[in-house]
Design a protein around this motif. Structure first.
Motif, short mmCIF file in Angstrom:
data_model
loop_
_atom_site.label_atom_id
_atom_site.label_comp_id
_atom_site.label_asym_id
_atom_site.label_seq_id
_atom_site.Cartn_x
_atom_site.Cartn_y
_atom_site.Cartn_z
N CYS A 1 0.51 -0.92 -0.08
CA CYS A 1 -0.13 0.06 0.11
C CYS A 1 0.86 1.53 0.25
O CYS A 1 0.78 1.95 -0.72
CB CYS A 1 -0.92 0.01 0.99
SG CYS A 1 -2.41 1.41 1.35
N GLN B 1 1.32 3.52 -3.38
CA GLN B 1 1.17 5.65 -2.37
C GLN B 1 2.56 6.34 -3.17
O GLN B 1 2.79 7.80 -3.69
CB GLN B 1 1.13 5.83 -1.24
CG GLN B 1 -0.61 5.35 -0.85
CD GLN B 1 -0.33 5.78 0.54
OE1 GLN B 1 0.86 6.05 1.64
NE2 GLN B 1 -1.41 6.17 1.50
N SER C 1 2.72 9.32 -6.45
CA SER C 1 2.90 10.31 -6.03
C SER C 1 4.04 10.85 -6.18
O SER C 1 4.59 11.91 -6.84
CB SER C 1 2.78 10.75 -4.64
OG SER C 1 3.73 9.95 -3.98
#
Length: 100
Positions: free
Chosen positions: A63, A67, A71
């Motif tokens: 996870c 992310q 990003s």
């Protein structure tokens, strides 16, 4: 029609260029082909991925890895692309690079 007229700002001559990068996208006065820009974006994505290689190979949760990818890596490949009229081939190149 091309002219070689010099442009000056505060008595400093502005350099004439055929292409430049602003902000994060290559613009060209001559080359209207997207292939160079797509390849540049894919290279930028791999460079960003490589900068975070320790994180992606580390023992952290997927996870958090996702992310960081979303990003830090993905924007380098897709910034400004949503405004382009992409060919199927160009779209496939970008999609393939993102999946790799």
């Amino acid at each position: 029609m091309e002219t070689d007229t010099s442009i000056y700002v505060n008595n400093i001559q502005i350099k004439n260029v055929e292409s430049y990068i602003y902000p994060g996208q290559r613009y060209s006065t001559r080359d209207k082909n997207q292939d160079k820009e797509i390849q540049r974006k894919i290279t930028a994505g791999w460079t960003a991925f490589d900068k975070h290689r320790d994180i992606f190979k580390g023992n952290i949760g997927s996870c958090l890895k996702r992310q960081i990818y979303n990003s830090c890596v993905l924007p380098t490949m897709t910034y400004g692309v949503e405004t382009w009229a992409l060919t199927t081939q160009a779209k496939n190149q970008l999609t393939s690079a993102q999946k790799r």
